[in-house]
Design a protein around this motif. Structure first.
Motif, mmCIF file in Angstrom:
data_model
loop_
_atom_site.group_PDB
_atom_site.id
_atom_site.type_symbol
_atom_site.label_atom_id
_atom_site.label_comp_id
_atom_site.label_asym_id
_atom_site.label_seq_id
_atom_site.Cartn_x
_atom_site.Cartn_y
_atom_site.Cartn_z
ATOM 1 N N UNK A 1 -22.541 27.317 -6.332
ATOM 2 C CA UNK A 1 -23.182 28.555 -5.972
ATOM 3 C C UNK A 1 -22.087 29.653 -5.480
ATOM 4 N N UNK A 2 -22.113 30.669 -6.301
ATOM 5 C CA UNK A 2 -20.966 31.588 -5.766
ATOM 6 C C UNK A 2 -20.794 32.086 -4.483
ATOM 7 N N UNK B 1 -17.909 31.893 -1.908
ATOM 8 C CA UNK B 1 -17.349 32.919 -1.274
ATOM 9 C C UNK B 1 -17.338 32.680 0.317
ATOM 10 N N UNK B 2 -18.083 32.305 0.893
ATOM 11 C CA UNK B 2 -18.143 31.908 2.244
ATOM 12 C C UNK B 2 -17.133 30.933 2.744
ATOM 13 N N UNK B 3 -16.813 29.981 1.805
ATOM 14 C CA UNK B 3 -15.934 28.867 2.024
ATOM 15 C C UNK B 3 -14.268 29.729 1.910
ATOM 16 N N UNK C 1 -15.796 39.457 -3.893
ATOM 17 C CA UNK C 1 -14.772 39.368 -3.060
ATOM 18 C C UNK C 1 -14.738 40.921 -2.369
ATOM 19 N N UNK C 2 -14.878 41.251 -1.230
ATOM 20 C CA UNK C 2 -15.092 42.541 -0.289
ATOM 21 C C UNK C 2 -13.516 43.125 -0.963
ATOM 22 N N UNK D 1 -11.018 32.428 -3.757
ATOM 23 C CA UNK D 1 -12.323 32.644 -4.105
ATOM 24 C C UNK D 1 -12.682 32.677 -5.741
ATOM 25 N N UNK D 2 -11.886 33.315 -6.579
ATOM 26 C CA UNK D 2 -11.915 33.352 -7.809
ATOM 27 C C UNK D 2 -11.972 32.136 -8.666
#
Length: 277
Positions: free
Chosen positions: A111-112, A116-118, A163-164, A153-154
């Motif tokens: 799950x992206x 992302x959170x990791x 990604x912010x 993240x990518x």
């Protein structure tokens, strides 16, 4: 050797590998051994996301192999940052294969949003520890390092738009996540195995009181309370003393010592890749 022509997965294709070759400033942060001091904090932050907690609790064994997640996480981070193009591709594919089996009702390691959170926890904990030791970055360098952290993240199936775009937006995302996280029974189970592990080797058990103290003080108040970790004036004073002493001594250590864990994990990764070939 790994041939890029055979790649069909867009998350391990040439465009991603091209992006992974560009980071430069992130090396300065990731190579430092002090980041390992935030390992337990990063894990507890990660598993405060219920989906991550369920996957880790159901598919990992912290009770008998407490260092496994640290090993796999740091191997991944070091390889994606410092590895050759082929090493990065191989490790990313290994991670994707491992994640493929980590799923169940209501969660998936692919799950992206979870990944992302990791990745966000790795950036937040790492940058806090680095700047705590060496001082704050200039604004331009801070933004550049933040952008380069996006490669973590990518490489975990997070799309670039997720990604912010800058630090200001990242910390908005971060604050919202911290305010809405739910520490579930899965998370508490993992935290117990991590911080109060009676099956761990003696040398690890001897360090756990210090790990609990440092982790409790580094966690946001809301999550510390949710995990049932304690704080007090004495604990806060002890934490500040330890951090002050570390700040005064760590930057003075030879670079060969400060970067030893990175070199160790890279050698371990290369040995495992050779055995798997």
């Amino acid at each position: 050797m790994y041939s890029e022509e055979k790649i069909t997965d867009p998350y391990t294709g040439p465009e991603l590998l091209d992006a992974l070759e560009k980071p430069e400033k992130i090396h300065k942060v990731v190579q430092e051994a002090i980041l390992l001091a935030g390992g337990a904090v990063a894990i507890l932050l990660q598993i405060a996301e219920p989906g991550v907690a369920q996957g880790v609790d159901n598919h990992s064994n912290f009770a008998y192999r407490p260092l496994d997640r640290l090993r796999t996480t740091m191997t991944y981070v070091y390889c994606v940052t410092f590895g050759t193009r082929e090493e990065k591709k191989a490790v990313i594919e290994m991670a994707h294969r491992a994640h493929a089996s980590v799923n169940g009702p209501g969660y998936s390691a692919d799950d992206p949003q979870l990944q992302l959170w990791v990745a966000a926890t790795l950036y937040a904990v790492g940058i806090e520890l680095y700047q705590g030791m060496f001082g704050m970055f200039e604004d331009a360098d801070a933004e550049a390092i933040y952008r380069e952290y996006s490669v973590l993240a990518l490489s975990l199936r997070v799309t670039p738009d997720m990604w912010p775009p800058n630090q200001k937006e990242f910390w908005k995302y971060w604050d919202n996540q911290i305010a809405t996280m739910v520490v579930t029974d899965n998370a508490k189970s993992v935290a117990k195995d991590l911080l109060r592990n009676e099956e761990a080797p003696l040398q690890i058990r001897l360090l756990l009181p210090l790990v609990r103290l440092m982790t409790a003080q580094m966690l946001p108040d809301r999550l510390r309370q949710a995990y049932g970790l304690r704080t007090s004036k004495v604990r806060r004073t002890t934490y500040r003393f330890i951090m002050g002493l570390t700040r005064a001594t760590y930057p003075c250590l030879p670079k060969t010592i400060r970067t030893y864990p990175m070199k160790y994990y890279m050698r371990d990764m290369r040995r495992r890749l050779e055995n798997a070939a």
